[in-house]
Design a protein around this motif. Structure first.
Motif: not given
Lengths: 333, 442
Positions: A6-16, A141-145, A147-154, A314-318
């Motif tokens: 699941e992390l591959a698209p995220w790495a690409e997203f963040f340029g990592l 709108s879901g800001k805190t949630t 952020i939680g997911k984004l932080a976890s991905r990072l 946590i997987d539901d943010l992409q």
């Protein structure tokens, strides 16, 4: 190191650098968030817009097709101006002979929607020191949630994350963020309830710099875009981040509930006035909400959608995939 | 943000006046404008269709055709149809004949359930009841803490427990209410997607366990076309009794309210108009109709006027004018003060139909400063001068200009304006009928 595919698209997203992958079925990975979205969409979609069936029938495109398509777009919350715009484009393509029947129309429709929502693949390059991400939006709108997911991905990409709890207004917002920070191993910079959000932001960016963090994510209190004073406060929060780093905030993300109707345009416009947006996070994109409002927003402001959420897991943010999104919303079986 | 329906229709009907008859094409154009307006306000498409059909049928009638202002006639019809669709009168929250009254929340994530629970509890407490809040949102991190903090703020006890089972928590909460003689139980629940079968099943289970007096659907006023699907799904699952429309203090037109009412037939009980615990209002169908049409909020304006304006002084003036008394510069000063008490002029103008769209007018601050000058000029006069402006000769005017930091021209201008007002007042005084703002504020 065992890394989830699941992390591959995220790495690409963040340029990592893309982490090594375990050999898991390719199909499973591809399914991704929009695959799930499509699954969720299958049942209710039939009930919501039978119009779509007509659009995709292999018959020739005629007046009824356009009327059906208009209804489908309106029901997806695209709004009249964006709907008319899109139909005009497709009608032009028909006149030029590029679209003849339903199948061709469908294809052109997805492509056009994808092109309009996000012309280039969504990215958040982590090139700041640290990269400061400001997260804003209306209440609920879901800001805190997000952020939680984004932080976890990072964190799972070995990035050091500091979260600034600048929502000092809503009861227990800081506690909610603390729980997310604990889950993801991010550090939380917080002050007491009711404290100055500008000061928290300053502290968070300063702490991020001092501790050598890669990313600082700042949570802000939800506010309706018409609340003048609160909007001015947000302007201040954005400019406080700039004090420590002239290029910060590197990203200002507007979190938008996918069930939002035409008010979304007003939200995007007015938030953009006080804190120039770099992207939209479309949340709660489940089988019922279509999120067509982003079409209207990108038409109006040209701000791309960067992230999408379809649930609480946590997987539901992409990272946002415009083509998959367009297909999920408008595609036949 | 958007053009009002009035503006749009004015465009459609422009040049039509005096032509006598509307053509079918004119009507179609007008219907298209109405459709646009309703869709911009997020009224759901099926409801829009139903409405435009009804409006079309009425608009082809004589009352529009022969009217001098067909646009206004059509707006009136639309307004009436909207208000009718939303239910004529304000509905009330059901109260159990045998306490405790149990109220169960239902809604999507982020619709504002927890905040509404606190507002409702606060309202109930003000009405002399003894509410208990029950924290059954076991999903969202810190949701229980949020309810606890709000409960402490409004001095209402909160039932919470470390559990994974909302059914148990709800049951225990109701039991606790009975034990401690609380007569209202407000059960907060987790937000859930209507297609999440497990979560919907859980809500049905909670409902079954506590048999609530009322189930309330909490709906965000900013919701778009999905409002109908959301409402239908919750309706099917838990048969809610009423709707609360939250976040109506922004610029959302709130067409969702209309759609939900039209599709489920359930009344709207309250509207949330702010983040503070007392920001809860009764729902008024007629005002909502005007909001959806972007017609400005005359009723709120009148309400604010009656709250801030000193009725005695205004009525006193009315009486005096009717009995033949003269309108003086003192009266003019007093009127200005009353108007300014209602807040910045731009805000007031925003509530007047039609003017709300004129951004330029709103942004221009000229009026406020102009009023400052007028005030300064009048305040630089002696009381005799204010009562009898006829005595104001050249040298007096010069003195007043100097005293108020203005010019003689400005003083002259004011006196001319005043004379015109005086004339106007005299004619009103004779007819016995006063312009708006002079008496009859309610």
């Amino acid at each position: 190191m065992a890394v989830s595919p699941e992390l591959a698209p995220w790495a690409e997203f963040f340029g990592l650098p893309v982490p090594e992958q375990e050999s898991e079925p390719e199909q499973e990975r591809k399914r991704g968030v929009f695959g799930r979205l499509r699954e969720k969409l299958t049942a209710p979609r039939q009930a919501i817009s039978p119009q779509l069936a007509g659009i995709y029938a292999p018959k020739l495109v005629d007046e009824d097709t356009w009327a059906d398509l208009e209804e489908a777009l309106i029901l997806a919350d695209c709004g009249m101006p964006a709907t008319e715009d899109l139909i005009e484009t497709l009608q032009q393509a028909t006149r030029e002979g590029r679209i003849v029947g339903g199948e061709g129309l469908a294809k052109e429709l997805w492509q056009e929607v994808a092109r309009k929502i996000a012309p280039a693949p969504a990215r958040i390059p982590l090139d700041g020191e640290p990269t400061v991400i400001l997260v804003i939006g209306v209440n609920g709108s879901g800001k805190t949630t997000t952020i939680g997911k984004l932080a976890s991905r990072l964190a799972s990409l070995d990035q050091k994350v500091v979260i600034g709890a600048a929502d000092t207004f809503r009861a227990a917002a800081i506690d909610q963020l603390q729980i997310w920070a604990d889950r993801s191993g991010a550090q939380l910079v917080r002050q007491g309830p009711g404290s100055d959000p500008g000061a928290v932001t300053y502290d968070a960016v300063a702490a991020g710099k001092a501790r050598g963090a890669d990313v600082v994510i700042v949570d802000t209190a939800g506010r309706l875009q018409t609340q003048k004073n609160l909007m001015e406060e947000l302007r201040k929060v954005a400019s406080v981040a700039r004090k420590l780093d002239p290029s910060a905030p590197h990203e200002i993300l507007l979190v938008l509930d996918a069930t939002t109707g035409q008010n979304g345009i007003s939200q995007a416009k007015l938030f953009n006035e006080v804190a120039p947006l770099t992207g939209v996070v479309l949340t709660k994109l489940d089988g019922i909400a279509k999120g067509g409002i982003v079409l209207a927003i990108t038409k109006e402001l040209g701000v791309p959608v960067k992230l999408a959420g379809v649930g609480e897991g946590i997987d539901d943010l992409q990272p946002f995939d415009p083509t998959a999104f367009a297909k999920a919303i408008f595609a036949p079986e | 943000m958007f053009d009002t329906l009035s503006d749009k229709l004015q465009g459609v009907f422009a040049g039509l006046r005096g032509r006598g008859k509307l053509s079918a094409a004119d009507i179609d154009k007008a219907m298209r404008a109405i459709r646009m307006s309703l869709l911009e306000a997020d009224v759901s498409l099926p409801v829009v269709k139903q409405l435009t059909d009804a409006i079309k049928a009425r608009s082809t009638g004589a009352e529009v055709m022969q009217s001098l202002t067909p646009d206004q006639q059509v707006v009136k019809i639309v307004n009436e149809e909207l208000a009718a669709l939303m239910g004529g009168t304000a509905a009330r929250m059901p109260i159990a004949s045998k306490p405790p009254t149990v109220i169960l929340m239902a809604g999507l994530q982020g619709s504002g359930k927890t905040t509404f629970c606190a507002k409702l509890a606060f309202q109930m407490r003000k009405e002399g009841r003894a509410p208990l809040l029950v924290a059954c949102d076991l999903q969202r991190p810190a949701a229980m803490d949020q309810l606890q903090v709000l409960g402490t703020q409004i001095d209402v006890p909160v039932w919470r427990e470390d559990s994974k089972d909302p059914v148990k928590v709800a049951e225990n909460g109701v039991r606790e209410a009975k034990r401690t003689a609380r007569d209202v139980v407000i059960v907060d629940t987790a937000g859930r997607l209507t297609i999440d079968e497990d979560m919907m099943g859980q809500l049905i289970a909670v409902k079954g366990a506590i048999d609530p007096t009322a189930v309330v659907l909490v709906l965000d006023a900013m919701t778009g076309q999905t409002a109908v699907d959301v409402a239908s799904a919750f309706q099917k699952a838990v048969q809610f009794d009423g709707v609360v429309l939250t976040k109506l203090d922004g610029d959302a037109r709130g067409g969702a309210a209309l759609s939900v009412r039209a599709v489920t037939g359930k009344p709207i009980l309250f509207v949330g108009t702010g983040e503070k615990v007392d920001a809860l209002e009764q729902f008024h169908p007629d005002r909502m109709a005007q909001r959806i049409l972007g017609m400005g909020d005359v009723l709120s304006l009148i309400e604010r006027a009656s709250e801030t304006v000193d009725k005695e002084s205004v009525e006193g003036l009315g009486k005096r004018l009717r009995s033949g008394g003269a309108f003086t510069l003192d009266d003019m000063l007093e009127q200005m003060k009353q108007i300014r008490k209602m807040g910045p002029l731009s805000g007031i103008l925003g509530m007047i139909p039609g003017l709300s769209q004129m951004k330029k007018l709103k942004d221009a601050d000229i009026d406020e400063r102009q009023m400052d000058r007028v005030e300064a000029i009048i305040l630089s006069m002696t009381s005799q001068e204010r009562r009898k402006p006829d005595v104001l000769n050249g040298s007096r005017r010069k003195r007043i200009a100097q005293g108020s930091g203005t010019s003689v021209q400005e003083v002259n201008q004011l006196l001319n304006q005043f004379k015109q007002m005086q004339k106007l007042m005299k004619s009103f005084g004779k007819g016995g009928k006063l312009p708006p703002g002079f008496g009859n504020l309610n």
